[in-house]
Design an enzyme around this catalytic site. Structure first.
Site, PDB file in Angstrom:
ATOM      1  N   HIS A  61      -7.364   7.863   7.146  1.00  7.71           N
ATOM      2  CA  HIS A  61      -7.233   6.349   7.587  1.00  7.71           C
ATOM      3  C   HIS A  61      -7.348   6.086   8.816  1.00  7.71           C
ATOM      4  O   HIS A  61      -8.335   4.993   9.278  1.00  7.71           O
ATOM      5  CB  HIS A  61      -5.714   6.185   7.100  1.00  7.71           C
ATOM      6  CG  HIS A  61      -5.414   4.616   7.316  1.00  7.71           C
ATOM      7  ND1 HIS A  61      -5.155   3.725   6.356  1.00  7.71           N
ATOM      8  CD2 HIS A  61      -4.966   4.059   8.477  1.00  7.71           C
ATOM      9  CE1 HIS A  61      -4.693   2.643   7.049  1.00  7.71           C
ATOM     10  NE2 HIS A  61      -4.567   2.701   8.462  1.00  7.71           N
ATOM     11  N   GLU A  62      -7.176   6.776   9.819  1.00  2.00           N
ATOM     12  CA  GLU A  62      -7.196   6.592  11.239  1.00  2.00           C
ATOM     13  C   GLU A  62      -8.519   6.739  11.723  1.00  2.00           C
ATOM     14  O   GLU A  62      -9.045   6.011  12.570  1.00  2.00           O
ATOM     15  CB  GLU A  62      -6.209   7.540  12.106  1.00  2.00           C
ATOM     16  CG  GLU A  62      -4.594   7.449  11.888  1.00  2.00           C
ATOM     17  CD  GLU A  62      -4.218   5.706  12.268  1.00  2.00           C
ATOM     18  OE1 GLU A  62      -5.006   5.043  12.658  1.00  2.00           O
ATOM     19  OE2 GLU A  62      -3.105   5.313  11.560  1.00  2.00           O
ATOM     20  N   HIS A  83     -10.614   3.547  10.929  1.00  2.39           N
ATOM     21  CA  HIS A  83     -10.528   2.570  11.946  1.00  2.39           C
ATOM     22  C   HIS A  83     -11.335   2.832  13.199  1.00  2.39           C
ATOM     23  O   HIS A  83     -11.931   1.657  13.558  1.00  2.39           O
ATOM     24  CB  HIS A  83      -8.869   2.628  12.576  1.00  2.39           C
ATOM     25  CG  HIS A  83      -8.096   1.929  11.692  1.00  2.39           C
ATOM     26  ND1 HIS A  83      -8.256   0.674  11.078  1.00  2.39           N
ATOM     27  CD2 HIS A  83      -6.646   2.391  11.234  1.00  2.39           C
ATOM     28  CE1 HIS A  83      -7.088   0.316  10.415  1.00  2.39           C
ATOM     29  NE2 HIS A  83      -6.034   1.307  10.653  1.00  2.39           N
ATOM     30  N   HIS A 115      -6.457  -4.297   7.687  1.00  2.00           N
ATOM     31  CA  HIS A 115      -6.274  -3.522   6.590  1.00  2.00           C
ATOM     32  C   HIS A 115      -6.508  -4.402   5.389  1.00  2.00           C
ATOM     33  O   HIS A 115      -6.290  -5.509   5.424  1.00  2.00           O
ATOM     34  CB  HIS A 115      -4.864  -2.854   6.506  1.00  2.00           C
ATOM     35  CG  HIS A 115      -4.285  -1.956   7.508  1.00  2.00           C
ATOM     36  ND1 HIS A 115      -4.111  -2.453   8.865  1.00  2.00           N
ATOM     37  CD2 HIS A 115      -4.588  -0.782   7.657  1.00  2.00           C
ATOM     38  CE1 HIS A 115      -3.866  -1.507   9.810  1.00  2.00           C
ATOM     39  NE2 HIS A 115      -4.139  -0.188   9.008  1.00  2.00           N
TER      40      HIS A 115
END
Length: 269
Positions: free
Chosen positions: A106-107, A110, A175
Site C-alpha cells: 500500500h505504502e 503511494h 485513497h
C-alpha cells in the site's frame, strides 16, 4: 533537474535540503551529490525508483506513511521515496506477516504516484462535485480509469471514480472511497481481510504516464461488480435499512436499530 518535495512543495536539489529527508543510509552532508551520482548508477542498471524505509514512533492510529521525496521536475515521475513504519505495529496477530506485507505494498503505491499531491500537481485528473445528496465528493477521471470503471460497475454514465473524503489530510483524496471499493488495497483504513490489487489502481498508475500495467494482476475485485450506476450514487444505509444494492456486499445483518453487525464481506470470507 530533480526536485525534492514534501506536501505540495518542490524545489531544486541542494545538499542542505536533503538533510531534512531523515535518511541515515548515506552521509547527509553529501546526500545531494550522492543522490545525483547514484541516479546515474540506478539508470545504468535500469533502476528507476529507490525506496528507503525508516521505523519510528507514529500516532497509534497510523500504521505507516510514505511519500515520494525526489522526483523529476518535468513530469513528476518519482525517483526516491521513503516509507516510515510505526514501530508499535502489533505483530501478535495470526496473519501479521501478510498484514505487514500488505501495508508495505500500500505504502509503496503511494510512492509510485497514487496520492492527492500527484493527482493535483501532475495528473490534473482530480475534481470535487456534489453528489445527489448535495454532499461534496472527490473524484478521479483519468481515461483508463474511467474505461475500467464503466466496465466493472456496468455504468456507462460514470464521470469519475470516488476517492475517500474522510480521515484527514493524509487520507482524504489519496485513497479509494471504501463505500464503493471496499477491499481494494488502496483504501485509507486498515482492513482485516486480504486486500485486492485491482484494475482500478493499475489504471490510475498507467494513466500517470510513468508505468505500463499488467492487468492480469487485477481482476480479483468482486465488491459491487456489475451493480450499475445506482450503486455508485446511493447510500448503503437509509435509516438503518439496507439499500438492496448493497446487500451481501459488506454486511447482511443489522443487530438492532442502533448498530450494524458485519457478517458478509467483500472478500467472501
Amino acid at each position: 533537474p530533480l526536485v525534492i518535495g514534501e506536501g505540495n512543495t518542490g524545489y531544486n536539489i541542494k545538499n542542505e535540503d536533503f538533510k531534512a529527508i531523515n535518511i541515515n543510509y548515506w552521509d547527509k552532508d553529501k546526500f545531494g551529490d550522492e543522490a545525483i551520482s547514484r541516479r546515474k548508477t540506478f539508470q545504468s542498471q535500469n533502476i528507476h525508483l529507490a525506496i528507503f524505509g525508516t521505523i519510528t514512533d507514529l500516532p497509534i492510529s497510523t500504521l505507516a506513511t510514505a511519500s515520494a521525496r525526489v522526483y523529476q521536475s518535468g513530469n513528476g515521475q518519482p525517483y526516491i521515496g521513503v516509507v516510515t513504519i510505526n514501530k508499535n505495529i502489533d505483530y501478535s496477530k495470526p496473519n501479521s506477516d501478510l498484514y505487514f506485507k500488505s501495508i508495505l505494498v500500500h505504502e509503496f503505491t503511494h510512492i509510485l504516484g497514487f496520492s492527492r499531491f500527484f493527482f493535483e500537481t501532475y495528473y490534473h485528473n482530480i475534481y470535487t462535485a456534489e453528489d445527489k445528496y448535495g454532499i461534496n465528493r472527490i473524484y478521479l477521471n483519468s481515461s483508463k480509469l474511467l474505461a475500467v470503471a464503466k466496465k466493472y460497475f456496468n455504468c456507462n454514465d460514470i464521470q469519475g471514480v470516488e476517492l475517500e473524503d474522510q480521515g484527514g489530510e493524509g487520507t482524504a483524496g489519496s485513497h479509494w472511497e471504501a463505500r464503493i471499493l471496499l477491499g481494494e488495497y488502496m483504501n485509507g483504513f486498515a482492513y482485516t481481510e486480504e486486500q485486492v490489487i485491482s484494475e482500478f489502481t493499475l489504471a490510475v498508475l498507467e494513466d500517470s504516464g510513468y508505468y505500463k500495467a499488467n492487468y492480469y494482476t487485477g481482476g480479483l475485485m468482486r465488491y459491487g461488480k456489475h451493480k450499475g450506476c445506482a450503486f455508485l450514487q446511493d447510500k448503503c444505509l437509509n435509516s438503518y435499512k439496507i439499500n438492496p444494492n448493497f446487500e451481501n456486499e459488506f454486511f447482511d445483518t443489522l443487530s438492532d436499530g442502533n448498530s450494524i453487525e458485519a457478517s458478509c464481506s467483500s472478500g467472501r470470507q
